[in-house]
Motif scaffolding. Structure first.
Motif, PDB file in Angstrom:
ATOM      1  N   UNK A 149     -21.361 -12.375  11.109  1.00 52.50           N
ATOM      2  CA  UNK A 149     -21.138 -12.162   9.774  1.00 52.50           C
ATOM      3  C   UNK A 149     -20.640 -10.919   9.391  1.00 52.50           C
ATOM      4  N   UNK A 150     -21.467 -10.020  10.014  1.00 47.06           N
ATOM      5  CA  UNK A 150     -21.173  -8.414   9.671  1.00 47.06           C
ATOM      6  C   UNK A 150     -19.738  -8.209  10.186  1.00 47.06           C
ATOM      7  N   UNK A 151     -19.205  -8.544  11.555  1.00 48.21           N
ATOM      8  CA  UNK A 151     -18.090  -8.419  12.165  1.00 48.21           C
ATOM      9  C   UNK A 151     -17.138  -9.050  11.453  1.00 48.21           C
ATOM     10  N   UNK A 152     -17.234 -10.117  10.760  1.00 47.86           N
ATOM     11  CA  UNK A 152     -16.044 -10.598  10.010  1.00 47.86           C
ATOM     12  C   UNK A 152     -15.892  -9.827   8.576  1.00 47.86           C
ATOM     13  N   UNK A 153     -16.998  -9.496   8.029  1.00 49.74           N
ATOM     14  CA  UNK A 153     -17.011  -8.741   6.829  1.00 49.74           C
ATOM     15  C   UNK A 153     -16.299  -7.425   7.012  1.00 49.74           C
ATOM     16  N   UNK A 154     -16.504  -6.710   8.310  1.00 48.79           N
ATOM     17  CA  UNK A 154     -16.020  -5.353   8.427  1.00 48.79           C
ATOM     18  C   UNK A 154     -14.455  -5.646   8.815  1.00 48.79           C
ATOM     19  N   UNK A 155     -14.049  -6.622   9.397  1.00 42.66           N
ATOM     20  CA  UNK A 155     -12.714  -7.005   9.703  1.00 42.66           C
ATOM     21  C   UNK A 155     -11.825  -6.924   8.562  1.00 42.66           C
ATOM     22  N   UNK A 156     -12.276  -7.736   7.672  1.00 43.79           N
ATOM     23  CA  UNK A 156     -11.673  -8.073   6.430  1.00 43.79           C
ATOM     24  C   UNK A 156     -11.549  -6.812   5.744  1.00 43.79           C
ATOM     25  N   UNK A 157     -12.537  -6.085   5.427  1.00 42.46           N
ATOM     26  CA  UNK A 157     -12.422  -4.743   4.979  1.00 42.46           C
ATOM     27  C   UNK A 157     -11.321  -3.856   5.391  1.00 42.46           C
ATOM     28  N   UNK A 158     -11.346  -3.702   6.698  1.00 45.84           N
ATOM     29  CA  UNK A 158     -10.394  -2.812   7.349  1.00 45.84           C
ATOM     30  C   UNK A 158      -8.914  -3.397   7.126  1.00 45.84           C
ATOM     31  N   UNK A 159      -8.755  -4.724   7.265  1.00 47.82           N
ATOM     32  CA  UNK A 159      -7.254  -5.352   6.990  1.00 47.82           C
ATOM     33  C   UNK A 159      -7.017  -4.973   5.584  1.00 47.82           C
ATOM     34  N   UNK A 160      -7.940  -5.092   4.610  1.00 48.62           N
ATOM     35  CA  UNK A 160      -7.521  -4.999   3.147  1.00 48.62           C
ATOM     36  C   UNK A 160      -7.307  -3.539   2.970  1.00 48.62           C
ATOM     37  N   UNK A 161      -7.709  -2.866   3.737  1.00 47.52           N
ATOM     38  CA  UNK A 161      -7.563  -1.062   3.722  1.00 47.52           C
ATOM     39  C   UNK A 161      -6.199  -0.903   4.078  1.00 47.52           C
ATOM     40  N   UNK A 162      -5.778  -1.651   5.201  1.00 53.07           N
ATOM     41  CA  UNK A 162      -4.467  -1.678   5.732  1.00 53.07           C
ATOM     42  C   UNK A 162      -3.394  -2.054   4.876  1.00 53.07           C
ATOM     43  N   UNK A 163      -3.682  -3.137   4.344  1.00 56.04           N
ATOM     44  CA  UNK A 163      -2.590  -3.818   3.478  1.00 56.04           C
ATOM     45  C   UNK A 163      -1.684  -3.121   2.527  1.00 56.04           C
ATOM     46  N   UNK A 164      -2.345  -2.390   1.600  1.00 58.09           N
ATOM     47  CA  UNK A 164      -1.175  -1.687   0.676  1.00 58.09           C
ATOM     48  C   UNK A 164      -0.894  -0.428   1.342  1.00 58.09           C
ATOM     49  N   UNK A 165      -1.319  -0.243   2.656  1.00 55.56           N
ATOM     50  CA  UNK A 165      -0.599   0.917   3.159  1.00 55.56           C
ATOM     51  C   UNK A 165       0.220   0.686   4.257  1.00 55.56           C
ATOM     52  N   UNK A 166       0.700  -0.535   4.239  1.00 55.38           N
ATOM     53  CA  UNK A 166       1.710  -1.063   5.420  1.00 55.38           C
ATOM     54  C   UNK A 166       3.147  -0.679   5.165  1.00 55.38           C
ATOM     55  N   UNK A 167       3.627   0.244   6.006  1.00 51.16           N
ATOM     56  CA  UNK A 167       5.088   0.527   5.653  1.00 51.16           C
ATOM     57  C   UNK A 167       5.445   0.409   7.393  1.00 51.16           C
ATOM     58  N   UNK A 168       6.323  -0.664   7.771  1.00 45.93           N
ATOM     59  CA  UNK A 168       6.837  -0.550   8.918  1.00 45.93           C
ATOM     60  C   UNK A 168       7.434   0.558   9.319  1.00 45.93           C
ATOM     61  N   UNK A 169       7.462   1.121  10.635  1.00 45.97           N
ATOM     62  CA  UNK A 169       8.041   2.322  10.825  1.00 45.97           C
ATOM     63  C   UNK A 169       9.616   2.456  10.541  1.00 45.97           C
ATOM     64  N   UNK A 170      10.184   1.350  10.594  1.00 48.65           N
ATOM     65  CA  UNK A 170      11.734   1.166  10.265  1.00 48.65           C
ATOM     66  C   UNK A 170      11.898   1.519   8.901  1.00 48.65           C
TER      67      UNK A 170
END
Ligand code: GTP
Ligand code: MG
Length: 417
Positions: free
Chosen positions: A112-133
């Protein structure tokens, strides 16, 4: 050990030095040694680089001198700020949010904790996504051809969609686990057993307090939870059933500790883990009174409780580690106790305080329960403190101590005296 430099911006915050000290502790919890710290007095971060040019040069020099690998910043940064700082210091850059996410990720052991943390990490990344190109095209700006830009955006969109799918998948897995949890929690609600939750800053001594109460009340070794002198030793919630010598029972839960600027995505992801706190009848806020920042820790805890929807609950303030602080203990004042979770008379006093609060409306009555209504007798024996039972020709005559709610339920059997 990985060597890190920490840096922050000091504007009007009154607790800046405390935040920086905590940032160093967070780094340590992530296996990093803080070799130097820098602060800059400006009203707000520089848009492109967070810190000013001069400060960045100083940091780059210090990094060489100390052979550091990481630069950790006290706030959440924009992707541009992180990229520019990495370029100018030649260090790997982490902001406070990412650091906390990394610690949680390393500490998560249950599914459960592993799933929760991975979701949190992905949600942190999502709005910051800018492909290098996409980024390089930003910089070339108007000069780039429309076709090129299209390719960059498509790739970015693809990354975004991949992450969104992954989040959806993880959420489904989590839901399945939570469903099990819901069933357990529902049966707890219906059992009428009062629920108490230990809350507070990380490392305050919540788990030690739970273990102390388990051993005081005759619990078993295998019920004990993990306690250790490190931030975020506990990430999941444990619930233990504790029973006083007079058969009065309550459920006590221990859960993840809080910290300043706990990333919102983490709080979101941990909401189900924190359900025990939301549904508790009584909270015990454990505070490390030996820490000079205990006041700020209380503020942070109360703010976080608000955020998870658990504000305005009755609360015992439990000022722990009085031994370390050199304060007389145990002592009680209203719903406040100064104690040490490692000392028996302290735990007895705390247990007394909990009991007094939870069972204050309890009264003793005598009932006559006809033999045809045996299920009521069974319930009384399980949920109440039965003091005497006498089998008369008309039924079982039972003297028991019951809660106000139970008193209503059994009222029809009351023996008029
Ligand atoms: N001196 C002293 N140390 C204590 C006391 N209570 C707890 N500790 C120590 O404080 C450290 C943290 O205790 P935990 O019980 O793991 O703290 P926690 O609140 O559960 O922390 P997290 O799970 O990380 O949020 C441990 O090393 C304990 O041994 C106390 O009364 N006195
Ligand atoms: Mg703990």
């Amino acid at each position: 050990m990985t060597r890190a430099i920490i840096a922050g911006i000091e504007n009007q915050q009154k607790n800046f030095s405390y935040l920086m000290k905590e940032l160093a502790q967070l780094a340590e919890a992530n296996g990093m040694e803080t070799v130097a710290d820098f602060s800059q007095k400006i009203d707000k971060p520089i848009a492109a680089t967070y810190l000013g040019k001069g400060k960045i040069e100083e940091i780059a020099k210090a990094a060489q001198h100390y052979d550091a690998q990481y630069l950790i910043l006290n706030d959440e940064l924009s992707p541009t700020q992180i990229r520019n700082l990495e370029k100018e210091t030649a260090l790997s850059v982490l902001d406070r949010t990412e650091l906390i996410l990394e610690i949680f990720s390393n500490r998560a052991h249950t599914k459960e904790a592993q799933l929760q943390v991975e979701i949190a990490r992905l949600k942190y990344q999502l709005p910051r996504l800018r492909s290098s190109s996409a980024i390089s095209m930003d910089q070339q700006s108007a000069g780039s051809s429309a076709a090129n830009r299209g390719a960059g955006e498509t790739k970015l969109e693809l990354n975004r969609r991949t992450i969104q799918h992954r989040i959806a998948f993880l959420n489904r897995e989590l839901k399945a686990i939570e469903k099990e949890y819901d069933v357990k929690s529902k049966s707890r609600r219906e059992s009428e057993v009062p629920r108490v939750a230990l809350v507070g800053y990380t490392n305050a001594g919540k788990s030690t307090t739970l273990n102390g109460l388990i051993s005081l009340l005759g619990g078993e070794e295998k019920q004990m939870v993990f306690e250790k002198d490190m931030l975020f030793a506990t990430l999941d919630t444990s619930v233990r059933k504790l029973t006083f010598s007079d058969n009065k029972t309550f459920l006590l839960s221990d859960t993840v500790g809080f910290v300043n600027k706990l990333p919102h995505t983490l709080i979101e992801a941990f909401k189900s883990t924190l359900a025990e706190v939301r549904e508790a009848d009584l909270l015990i806020q454990v505070v490390d009174i030996s820490d000079e920042s205990s006041k700020e820790m209380i503020e942070t805890t109360n703010r976080t409780l608000e955020e998870i929807g658990a504000a305005n609950k009755p609360m015992i303030y439990a000022y722990n580690k009085a031994d370390k602080a050199g304060i007389d203990f145990p002592s009680i004042e209203g719903l406040q106790i100064t104690y040490s979770a490692k000392e028996k008379s302290s735990l007895q006093q705390l247990a007394g305080l909990i009991k007094g609060f939870l069972f204050k409306g309890y009264k003793t009555y005598t009932y006559l329960i006809p033999y045809t209504q045996g299920s009521y007798l069974e319930k009384l024996n399980v949920h109440a403190n039965v003091l005497a039972t006498d089998y008369t020709p008309d039924g079982s005559k039972v003297t028991a101590e019951v809660s106000p709610r139970q008193a209503g339920y059994y009222a029809k059997f009351l023996v008029k005296s």
